[in-house]
Each structure stands twice: as C-alpha cells, then as structure tokens.
Design a protein around this motif. Structure first.
Motif, PDB file in Angstrom:
ATOM      1  N   MET A 287      29.430 -16.061  10.336  1.00  0.00           N
ATOM      2  CA  MET A 287      29.009 -14.529  10.709  1.00  0.00           C
ATOM      3  C   MET A 287      29.630 -13.322  10.161  1.00  0.00           C
ATOM      4  O   MET A 287      28.956 -12.375  10.040  1.00  0.00           O
ATOM      5  CB  MET A 287      28.916 -14.692  12.240  1.00  0.00           C
ATOM      6  CG  MET A 287      28.081 -15.869  12.814  1.00  0.00           C
ATOM      7  SD  MET A 287      26.427 -15.833  12.181  1.00  0.00           S
ATOM      8  CE  MET A 287      25.900 -13.941  12.949  1.00  0.00           C
ATOM      9  N   THR A 288      31.088 -13.480   9.835  1.00  0.00           N
ATOM     10  CA  THR A 288      31.641 -12.260   9.496  1.00  0.00           C
ATOM     11  C   THR A 288      30.790 -11.541   8.092  1.00  0.00           C
ATOM     12  O   THR A 288      30.859 -10.455   8.052  1.00  0.00           O
ATOM     13  CB  THR A 288      33.298 -12.599   9.126  1.00  0.00           C
ATOM     14  OG1 THR A 288      33.722 -13.095  10.401  1.00  0.00           O
ATOM     15  CG2 THR A 288      33.806 -11.342   8.643  1.00  0.00           C
TER      16      THR A 288
ATOM     17  N   ALA B 282      27.525 -10.087   9.214  1.00  0.00           N
ATOM     18  CA  ALA B 282      27.834  -8.826   9.834  1.00  0.00           C
ATOM     19  C   ALA B 282      28.118  -7.694   8.671  1.00  0.00           C
ATOM     20  O   ALA B 282      27.489  -6.620   9.115  1.00  0.00           O
ATOM     21  CB  ALA B 282      28.713  -9.143  11.049  1.00  0.00           C
TER      22      ALA B 282
ATOM     23  N   LEU C 270      25.113  -6.708   6.833  1.00  0.00           N
ATOM     24  CA  LEU C 270      24.294  -6.000   7.408  1.00  0.00           C
ATOM     25  C   LEU C 270      24.488  -4.829   7.668  1.00  0.00           C
ATOM     26  O   LEU C 270      23.803  -3.645   7.623  1.00  0.00           O
ATOM     27  CB  LEU C 270      23.722  -6.916   8.889  1.00  0.00           C
ATOM     28  CG  LEU C 270      22.784  -6.198   9.795  1.00  0.00           C
ATOM     29  CD1 LEU C 270      21.564  -6.231   9.164  1.00  0.00           C
ATOM     30  CD2 LEU C 270      22.809  -6.789  11.366  1.00  0.00           C
ATOM     31  N   GLY C 271      26.021  -4.478   7.832  1.00  0.00           N
ATOM     32  CA  GLY C 271      26.494  -3.245   8.195  1.00  0.00           C
ATOM     33  C   GLY C 271      26.068  -2.355   6.894  1.00  0.00           C
ATOM     34  O   GLY C 271      25.968  -1.165   6.991  1.00  0.00           O
TER      35      GLY C 271
END
Length: 83
Positions: A16-17, A20, A23-24
């Motif tokens: 997930m890191t 994320a 996406l950021g």
C-alpha cells in the motif's frame, strides 16, 4: 500466531505504501493543471462568474433566483459584479 499478524501487516504496508505515494503524486500533479495559465479562479463574495471559468449563462438566472430565495443566510448574488 503473533508473528503471522506482523508479517501480514508488513506485507500490506509494503504493497500500500507505493500505491499511496503514487496516488499522492498523481493528485499533486493534477492540481497544477496549466490549461488556464495557472490562474485558479477563487470564489468572490456576492459575485457570480458567468461564462468561461464560471457557470454557463443559461443557468445564471436560476442560481441568482435560488440565492435570493435562500432562507439560510445566503446573500443574493449580484450579476452586475460578475467577474
């Protein structure tokens, strides 16, 4: 049993890191859209922006009427001060 939970949490974090962070970065880049020369229109009190960068002209009178009829403290918009 406790080790399995930590391994599972670590695996989820490892997956997930990067997601994320990616996406950021996409959201950050999309906020710096340069189609209008970098000028982001900011809302102005009691002014209705009609036309390019604002509401279409055919909906302007509906918005003005709705603001005038609002009983929750929304001041009627002044189309004469349209930006």
């Amino acid at each position: 049993m406790r080790i399995k939970r930590w391994v599972a949490a670590g695996a989820v974090g490892a997956v997930m890191t990067p997601f994320a962070l990616g996406l950021g970065v996409v959201l950050l880049i999309s906020t710096f859209d340069d189609r209008n020369g970098g000028n982001i229109p900011l809302p102005t009190a009691n002014a209705l922006r009609i036309g390019q960068g604002g509401v279409p002209a055919e909906y302007a009178q509906l918005i003005i009427n709705a603001a005038a009829a609002c009983s929750e403290g929304l001041a009627p918009l002044d189309p004469g001060r349209a930006a």
